[in-house]
Design a protein around this motif. Structure first.
Motif: not given
Length: 440
Positions: A73-87
Motif C-alpha cells: 500500500r505504501e508504494l502504491w499510495t506514493y506513486y498513485l498520488t504522484w500520478f493522480g495529482v498530476l492528472a
C-alpha cells in the motif's frame, strides 16, 4: 463524415519488431533491463569505480516477490498520488486550447496546453515543502531510497493500464468526442487482430476520458517529470550526506531539468510527433513513458551519488558548450521546419510532390533528413560525459537513444516511401544522409 475512401480503421498488415516474438522479448526484456540497471547502481553493489561482482543472484538482492509489490500500500499510495495529482493539475490548471492534426475522419482533437501553469505549480509545491521540512524533504529521500521498488511499481502499473486501454478500444464510444462517430479511431500500426501485438503497439490512437487525453498526459507528465525528480532526489541525498553540492551532479540535474521543462513548456510540439499522430497507446509507449524515461534516463545522477567525481572548470565548460550546440541544432532545425510548413520560408529549396505538399531539402534539412535527431543525440552525449570514463554503464542512455533514433528514422522512412512514392526517391537523392551529416 470521413474524408477517406474505405474503412475508418484499416487492418494492419505488417508487423514491426519481428512480430510476436520481438514484441514479447521487448515487453519482458526491457522491464528486466530497467530493474537490473537500477540494481547495478547502488552503494552495496558498486564499489570504488568497479562492480563488486557480477553474480546474477546479487543483482536481485533486495527484490521482493511479485505479490509483495502488488499488495504494498505504501508504494502504491506514493506513486498513485504522484500520478493522480498530476492528472488533476492537467485538467484543472489554466491554459490555452489547441487543435491536433486532422484525423482520418476529418476531425481534429482539442488539447489543453498548460505546461507553464503546471511547472509553476510544481516549483511552488517543492519550494513550500523545502521550507516546511527545513530542507529534509522526506518525499525526495523516500524516492531515492526506494528507487528500484518504485520502478517495479511503474512496470506493473504500465501493464495494468495497457490491458485496460486495449479492452476499452473494443467498446463503442458513449460520446463522439467531437468526432462525429461513435467508433474509436485505431492506430494504423496496431490493428492486426492479434491481441498480443495490438496490446503492445497500442490499438487505439487517442484514448481519452472525456477531454483528458491519456497518451499526451503520459508522454509529458508523470514519467518526464519523475525523471527530473529522481535527479533532484540524488542531488538532495548527496547534499544531506556530505553538506556539499557536487558540480557533476548539479550539471546533470540542471541540464536534464532544462531539457525536461523545455519539453513540457513547448508541449504543443508533441501534437505533430509520431508518438501522438501515428502510434497507438499500448504497452510500448506506456512502459517507455512511465518506466524507461524516469528510471533509466536518470542513471547519470544516480551513479554520481554512489561514485562522485568533481569536474574541472574547462571540462565543465566543454560539456555546457556541447549541450548548447546540440540544443541549438535541435531547436533551430525544428523551428525551421515548422516555419517552412507555415509558408514563412519560401526561399528555401524544396521538392514538390504529387500529394500537393513540399519536401524541404535546404537549410538544416539539406544536411540530413533528421537533423533534429542529431542535435538531440549530442545533448544526450553531454550528460553521459559528465560521469567521466569509469564505467560504460552511464553511457547506456546515449547508446539506447542512438538506437531509438535510428529505429524512428527507419519507421519514418518506410511511411514516407509509401506516402510519397517516386517523390521520396528524388528527396533521398537531394538529401542522402539520414541523421548525421556526411556519416549516416
Amino acid at each position: 463524415m470521413s474524408k477517406e475512401v474505405g474503412p475508418l480503421n484499416p487492418r494492419t498488415t505488417s508487423y514491426e519488431f519481428n512480430g510476436i516474438t520481438g514484441v514479447l522479448g521487448i515487453a519482458l526484456g526491457l522491464p528486466l533491463l530497467s530493474i537490473v540497471l537500477n540494481q547495478m547502481i547502488r552503494p552495496d553493489y558498486y564499489i570504488e569505480g568497479a562492480f563488486s561482482n557480477f553474480d546474477i543472484a546479487e543483482l536481485w538482492n533486495h527484490i521482493k516477490p511479485l505479490k509483495w509489490y502488488l499488495t504494498n500500500r505504501e508504494l502504491w499510495t506514493y506513486y498513485l498520488t504522484w500520478f493522480g495529482v498530476l492528472a488533476i493539475f492537467d485538467v484543472t490548471l489554466p491554459g490555452r486550447t489547441m487543435e491536433g492534426v486532422e484525423l482520418r475522419d476529418g476531425t481534429k482533437l482539442r488539447y489543453k496546453i498548460n505546461g507553464v501553469a503546471l511547472t509553476t505549480t510544481l516549483a511552488a509545491v517543492l519550494a513550500i515543502r523545502w521550507h516546511l521540512t527545513k530542507g529534509e524533504m522526506p518525499e525526495l529521500q523516500y524516492l531515492y531510497d526506494n528507487q528500484t521498488d518504485i520502478c517495479i511499481i511503474t512496470i506493473i502499473f504500465g501493464f495494468i493500464m495497457s490491458f485496460f486501454l486495449y479492452a476499452f478500444s473494443f467498446f463503442p464510444l458513449l460520446k463522439a468526442n467531437g468526432r462525429g462517430t461513435k467508433e474509436h479511431i485505431l492506430s494504423v500500426s496496431g490493428n492486426t487482430g492479434n491481441p498480443v501485438y495490438d496490446w503492445f503497439i497500442g490499438r487505439e490512437l487517442n484514448p481519452r476520458i472525456g477531454p483528458f487525453d491519456l497518451k499526451l498526459f503520459c508522454e509529458l507528465r508523470p514519467g518526464l517529470l519523475l525523471w527530473f525528480l529522481n535527479n533532484v532526489a540524488c542531488l538532495h541525498h548527496h547534499y544531506l550526506q556530505t553538506g556539499e553540492v557536487n558540480n557533476a551532479i548539479l550539471f546533470v540535474t540542471l541540464a536534464q531539468g532544462f531539457y525536461v521543462f523545455d519539453g513540457v513548456l513547448n508541449e504543443e510540439g508533441c501534437l505533430t510527433m509520431m508518438d501522438i499522430t501515428t502510434d497507438g497507446f499500448g504497452y510500448m509507449l506506456a512502459f517507455g513513458d512511465l518506466t524507461l524515461v524516469p528510471f533509466t534516463y536518470a542513471l547519470q545522477a544516480r551513479y554520481l551519488t554512489v561514485s562522485p567525481i568533481v569536474l574541472t572548470g574547462p571540462y565543465l565548460s566543454f560539456l555546457v558548450a556541447l549541450m548548447a550546440l546540440g540544443y541549438y541544432i535541435f531547436h533551430s532545425s525544428n523551428n525551421q521546419k515548422s516555419h517552412f510548413r507555415q509558408g514563412k520560408l519560401p526561399h528555401l529549396k524544396s521538392i514538390d510532390t504529387k500529394r500537393g505538399t513540399k519536401l524541404l531539402c535546404d537549410g538544416w534539412w539539406g544536411m540530413s533528413q533528421h537533423m533534429n535527431y542529431f542535435g538531440d543525440w549530442l545533448i544526450s552525449l553531454s550528460w553521459c560525459l559528465a560521469t567521466g570514463f569509469q564505467t560504460p554503464l552511464t553511457y547506456y542512455y546515449s547508446l539506447y537513444f542512438a538506437a531509438l533514433l535510428i529505429h524512428r528514422q527507419k519507421r519514418d522512412e518506410h511511411l514516407c516511401k509509401v506516402k510519397y512514392g517516386d517523390d521520396w526517391k528524388k528527396y533521398e537523392t537531394a538529401v542522402p544522409y539520414k541523421i548525421v551529416p556526411f556519416i549516416y
